[in-house]
Motif scaffolding. Structure first.
Motif, short mmCIF file in Angstrom:
data_model
loop_
_atom_site.label_atom_id
_atom_site.label_comp_id
_atom_site.label_asym_id
_atom_site.label_seq_id
_atom_site.Cartn_x
_atom_site.Cartn_y
_atom_site.Cartn_z
N THR A 1 -16.29 17.05 -14.22
CA THR A 1 -17.08 17.53 -13.09
C THR A 1 -18.18 16.51 -12.79
O THR A 1 -18.24 15.45 -13.39
CB THR A 1 -17.75 18.88 -13.42
OG1 THR A 1 -18.71 18.67 -14.47
CG2 THR A 1 -16.74 19.92 -13.85
N ASN B 1 -25.72 20.52 -11.69
CA ASN B 1 -25.50 21.68 -10.83
C ASN B 1 -26.52 22.77 -11.10
O ASN B 1 -27.28 22.71 -12.06
CB ASN B 1 -24.06 22.18 -10.91
CG ASN B 1 -23.76 22.92 -12.19
OD1 ASN B 1 -24.60 23.03 -13.09
ND2 ASN B 1 -22.55 23.43 -12.29
N GLY B 2 -26.55 23.73 -10.18
CA GLY B 2 -27.52 24.80 -10.33
C GLY B 2 -27.61 25.63 -9.07
O GLY B 2 -26.63 25.73 -8.31
N ILE B 3 -28.79 26.21 -8.87
CA ILE B 3 -28.99 27.14 -7.76
C ILE B 3 -30.25 26.75 -6.98
O ILE B 3 -31.28 26.46 -7.59
CB ILE B 3 -29.17 28.59 -8.26
CG1 ILE B 3 -28.13 28.94 -9.33
CG2 ILE B 3 -29.09 29.58 -7.11
CD1 ILE B 3 -28.33 30.31 -9.96
N GLY C 1 -30.65 30.37 -3.17
CA GLY C 1 -29.50 31.27 -3.16
C GLY C 1 -28.16 30.59 -3.08
O GLY C 1 -27.12 31.25 -3.14
N LYS C 2 -28.15 29.27 -2.95
CA LYS C 2 -26.88 28.54 -2.82
C LYS C 2 -26.57 27.76 -4.10
O LYS C 2 -27.48 27.30 -4.80
CB LYS C 2 -26.97 27.53 -1.66
CG LYS C 2 -27.21 28.16 -0.31
CD LYS C 2 -25.95 28.72 0.32
CE LYS C 2 -25.10 27.61 0.95
NZ LYS C 2 -23.88 28.16 1.57
N ALA C 3 -25.28 27.60 -4.37
CA ALA C 3 -24.85 26.76 -5.48
C ALA C 3 -24.98 25.30 -5.07
O ALA C 3 -24.55 24.90 -3.99
CB ALA C 3 -23.40 27.08 -5.86
N HIS D 1 -13.59 17.44 -7.62
CA HIS D 1 -14.55 18.51 -7.93
C HIS D 1 -15.47 18.78 -6.74
O HIS D 1 -15.69 19.95 -6.37
CB HIS D 1 -15.36 18.13 -9.18
CG HIS D 1 -16.43 19.12 -9.51
ND1 HIS D 1 -16.16 20.31 -10.14
CD2 HIS D 1 -17.77 19.12 -9.28
CE1 HIS D 1 -17.29 21.00 -10.29
NE2 HIS D 1 -18.27 20.30 -9.78
N LYS E 1 -13.85 20.77 -4.11
CA LYS E 1 -13.80 22.20 -4.45
C LYS E 1 -15.17 22.87 -4.29
O LYS E 1 -15.25 24.05 -3.93
CB LYS E 1 -13.26 22.39 -5.88
CG LYS E 1 -11.73 22.21 -5.94
CD LYS E 1 -11.19 22.40 -7.33
CE LYS E 1 -9.69 22.13 -7.39
NZ LYS E 1 -8.89 23.19 -6.72
N VAL E 2 -16.22 22.12 -4.57
CA VAL E 2 -17.57 22.67 -4.34
C VAL E 2 -17.71 23.09 -2.88
O VAL E 2 -18.17 24.20 -2.57
CB VAL E 2 -18.66 21.63 -4.70
CG1 VAL E 2 -20.02 22.04 -4.16
CG2 VAL E 2 -18.72 21.43 -6.22
N LEU F 1 -15.24 23.68 -0.74
CA LEU F 1 -14.26 24.75 -0.48
C LEU F 1 -14.83 26.12 -0.84
O LEU F 1 -14.61 27.11 -0.13
CB LEU F 1 -12.99 24.48 -1.30
CG LEU F 1 -11.91 25.55 -1.27
CD1 LEU F 1 -11.19 25.55 0.08
CD2 LEU F 1 -10.88 25.33 -2.40
N HIS F 2 -15.57 26.19 -1.96
CA HIS F 2 -16.08 27.48 -2.42
C HIS F 2 -17.45 27.83 -1.86
O HIS F 2 -18.06 28.81 -2.27
CB HIS F 2 -16.07 27.54 -3.95
CG HIS F 2 -14.69 27.57 -4.52
ND1 HIS F 2 -13.91 28.71 -4.48
CD2 HIS F 2 -13.93 26.62 -5.11
CE1 HIS F 2 -12.73 28.45 -5.04
NE2 HIS F 2 -12.72 27.19 -5.42
N GLY F 3 -17.94 26.99 -0.95
CA GLY F 3 -19.18 27.35 -0.25
C GLY F 3 -20.45 26.82 -0.89
O GLY F 3 -21.55 27.29 -0.57
N GLY F 4 -20.32 25.86 -1.77
CA GLY F 4 -21.51 25.26 -2.38
C GLY F 4 -22.02 24.08 -1.56
O GLY F 4 -21.37 23.63 -0.62
#
Lengths: 204, 204
Positions: B86, B90-92, B95-97, B123, B126-127, B129-132
């Motif tokens: 990866t 990463n983190g928050i 409210g978003k990844a 990777h 995909k981040v 793709l999943h809304g990050g």
């Protein structure tokens, strides 16, 4: 109640045992599945079908000395396990940041809070503060039961100074039983769907 | 143009050099700041003021042999660096990844794609793709310039088979210059605010 002489009821995951985890994992390889390998396999499956992007973080290790027997390869010859400052798993699911810790116990009646580091609780508090989804997965290996518990519930209980553990009754009442299968081995995202993506359910 | 005999213009971060990173980090300690230590210090600051919850993932290491000189302490005596699957951070945030990779180069004119693993690009795909929120931070150490580049732009360029690198001109045009200071050393979340949380700006 009659005891089982061949089974110990000690909790495996005390703070000191943390350092032995990788080791234990290696020696257990092929001798039965651990919670960690079940979650990792489930996460691989979720990534493959594009349902989520969740990874286990590597175990933090302090490298002190490295040899270079060949030019291209580095061999670490002195290193030590560090105490993790976060939870073990995080990633993205349905646009939300996901963060959780997973613990297994051989105890049949309760889960001791000694198995969770104080800074992991602090980390989960911050996950909730910043709008992420946080939880703890607890497996009772001797009961063959694995639960997902919302971080807010675990944090409250942990911060209650009179509580040293969660009983299996409390976990059954407040947790969400995770369905186990072949692929994924632990279908914990179904529990996440129920708990965090259905507003009318469970009063959340 | 006259060369600088004491400075090499080679790119430091080839795939093979990945394994030496921790090592290099240790030997550089106290001798000037690396991009990684700047980002780590910035993240510590962001955590302290509750602005974000972002961590560097530990370097993945395969442990082969562990000694126990004392009962309580485990000493790793044989281990190897693994290729990371990866990105490093990463983190928050809000409210978003958040998910990103950071690279520094001694080159003054371009950033080579050799410094990024193909699975790190996958990777980042995909981040998104999943809304990050995904991006890459690139520092030109000799120019004292550090940029934040949106993952979608880097992925497009990387997947363009005729492109082997990004020129400094392209990075200046498409990236967002990160302001450096004392606390935080790298104020990259201001760039994130501009790029991802202001809908009218930059056409995003």
């Amino acid at each position: 109640m009659i005891g089982y002489p061949t089974k110990k009821t000690n909790v495996l995951q005390t703070s000191a045992a943390e350092a032995l985890k990788v080791d234990a994992r290696l020696s257990h390889m092929g001798r039965g599945m651990t919670l960690e390998s079940d979650i990792n396999a489930s996460n691989d499956y979720y990534i493959e079908i594009d349902r989520a992007l969740i990874h286990k973080k590597p175990t933090p290790i302090q490298v002190v000395r490295v040899d270079y027997p060949k030019r291209s390869s580095a061999k670490i010859v002195e290193a030590y396990y560090k105490t993790p400052s976060t939870t073990d798993y995080n990633g993205i699911y349905r646009g939300k940041a996901i963060d959780f810790e997973a613990k297994e116990t051989k105890n049949r009646t309760s889960f001791t809070f000694k198995a969770i580091h104080p800074h992991q609780i602090k980390h989960l508090e911050k996950v909730l503060l910043h709008g992420g989804i946080g939880f703890v997965i607890i497996r009772f290996t001797c009961l063959n039961e694995t639960y997902l518990l919302d971080a807010a519930y675990v944090i409250d209980a942990y911060n209650n100074e009179t509580k040293k553990s969660l009983t299996i009754q409390e976990i059954r009442a407040h947790g969400s039983l995770i369905r186990e299968g072949l692929t994924p081995r632990l279908n914990y995202l179904d529990n996440v769907d129920e708990l965090y993506f259905m507003e009318d359910k469970n009063g959340k």
